[in-house]
Design an enzyme around this catalytic site. Sequence first.
Site, mmCIF file in Angstrom:
data_model
loop_
_atom_site.group_PDB
_atom_site.id
_atom_site.type_symbol
_atom_site.label_atom_id
_atom_site.label_comp_id
_atom_site.label_asym_id
_atom_site.label_seq_id
_atom_site.Cartn_x
_atom_site.Cartn_y
_atom_site.Cartn_z
ATOM 1 C CD GLU A 166 43.716 43.392 43.487
ATOM 2 O OE1 GLU A 166 43.370 42.270 43.102
ATOM 3 O OE2 GLU A 166 44.706 43.589 44.202
ATOM 4 C CD GLU A 364 44.376 44.295 48.513
ATOM 5 O OE1 GLU A 364 44.992 43.288 48.093
ATOM 6 O OE2 GLU A 364 43.168 44.479 48.314
#
Length: 463
Positions: A166, A364
Site C-alpha cells: 500500500e 488483504e
Amino acid sequence: MFKEFSKDFWWGAASSGPQHEGGATEGGREPSIWDKYYEMAPNRFFNEIGPSECGDFYHRFKEDLSLLKELGLSTYRTSIQWSRLLPYGATEPNPDALRFYNEVIDTMLDLGITPFMNLHHFDMPWSFQEKGGWENRDTIKHYRYFAEQCFKHFGDRVPYWFSFNEPIVVPYIAYIGDYLYPNAMDMHRAMNVAYHTAIAHAEMMDAFRESGVKAKAGIILNIAPSYPRSEHPEDLKAARLADLFHNESFKDPSLKGVYSEELIKFMQDNKMPLPILKGDDKIIAKGKVDVLGVNYYAPQRTKAKENIPNPKAPIRPETFFDIYDMPGKKMNPYRGWEIYPQGIYDCLTDIKDNYGNIETFISENGMGVENEERFRNEKGYIEDDYRIGFITDHLNQVHKAIDEGCNCKGYHLWTFVDNWSWQNAYKNRYGYVELQLNNNKKRVIKKSGYWIKEVTKNNGYEI
Ligand code: BG6
C-alpha cells in the site's frame, strides 16, 4: 450450492513485521518511524499501546506457523523489516536478523507453507526518516540495496516478493492526513513521496531481475474503486480524480511501466510539480510486475465539491472533490469503513479488462471488530459469525470474477493472529485467531478459524 475453488488456490493470510513481530529492541533492530512516533505522541495510539506490544512472532513464529498449518492455510505473507536487517544504514546484514528470517522461511517451507515476502510496510527506519525518508531521493538507493540483500540471502527460498504494501498510504497518513510523522498537511510533499516510492518500486524490480532469483516479484496495492455519486459530469470528474490520486498513482507504474501523464499534468497545473528527473521514464519502465497483490477493504465514493475551499487552507485531495456519504451504505462501525463486497469484483475485473489480466490475488481483505470478547462462548472461543459472513460475501465475488476469467490466484485474510493496528493498536481485531493480550499473548482459534479450516479442506464452501 457449493462454491468450489481451484485445487491450487492460495488460501492464506497476511501480516507484517512491524505489526506482529515484536522484539522491537532485540537483536540489534533500529527504531522505525513508528517507534519514534510513539515516543513523540503516545496519546495518539489507542490505549497508548505502542508498536513494541506486538504478538511476539519474533519468539513465537513456530507456534503461529503451526497453527496456520493446522487451519489448512498454505500461504502466508509477512515482511522483512529493513530496520532489523540493515539497522542504522549498515551495509552488512545484521546476523541476528539473518538468523531470524532464515528460521521463519525454513519453518514455513518445512510446514509446506509458501512464504510471500514484502519489503516495506509503512516502516521506514528512523535513520533514513531523519534524512527526509521518501522525500529524499537518496533513500531510494539505500532501499534498493536493502532489496538486493534480501534477494541475496533469502531469494533461493521465497517464491513471491513484494516491493511495497500500500505505497499510497504513507503519503496520505503522514503528509496529507494528520496520522504519522511528519504530519505535514501538504499535498505537494505527499505526491513527491508517492513519486519517489514509485521509483523505489521500479528499482526493486530491477534489482530483482538482476539478482537472477527464480521467483516472481510485484507490489501490493490497496485498490479502492472510485464510484461517483451520479453521472453528473462534475461527480464523474470527482471520481476520476480520486481514482488518479489513490489508485493510478501506483497502478500505472507497476502494471504499465509508466507514470500517469494525467497525474503529472494535474500536479503541474496546480503548481505542485513532481520531482521528475531526466531518465526517470526508463527507470519506471522497469517497474512492471509479475504479480499484483490487491488489498481490498472499501470503495471510495465521491461527489463534486459543495463549497469553495478556503484558498489559504492546506491543499488536499478533498480540495478538489468531496467524499460522498451515500445513504444506506453498509458500514463496519468499528473501523468506519463501508462494506461493499462487489468492490472486490470490480477491482479484479478492472485488472482483467484494463491491465492485461496479470496474475493477481487478494492480498488483504478483512473486518476489524472492537470488543470481540463479548462473543466468547462457553467453550472459551470467540464466535465471530460476522467475520465468516464478511469473508463469504467477498469470496463469492472473487469466485464470480474467476468464473468470468479473472486471473486471481488466492485469498489472504488480514490477518491470521490479531495484530497491532497502528494508531488503533488492538482496538479492532481482524484475525482467525485471537491474541489474548492479558493472558501471556495466548493464541485462541476463533469460530472463523474453524470455519476456514473446513473451507481449505474442501476447497470451497456451501452457500
Ligand atoms: C491495511 C494495511 O491497510 O489495512 C494493514 O496493510 C492494516 O497494515 C489493515 O493493519 C487494517 O487497517 P487498520 O488501520 O484497521 O489496522
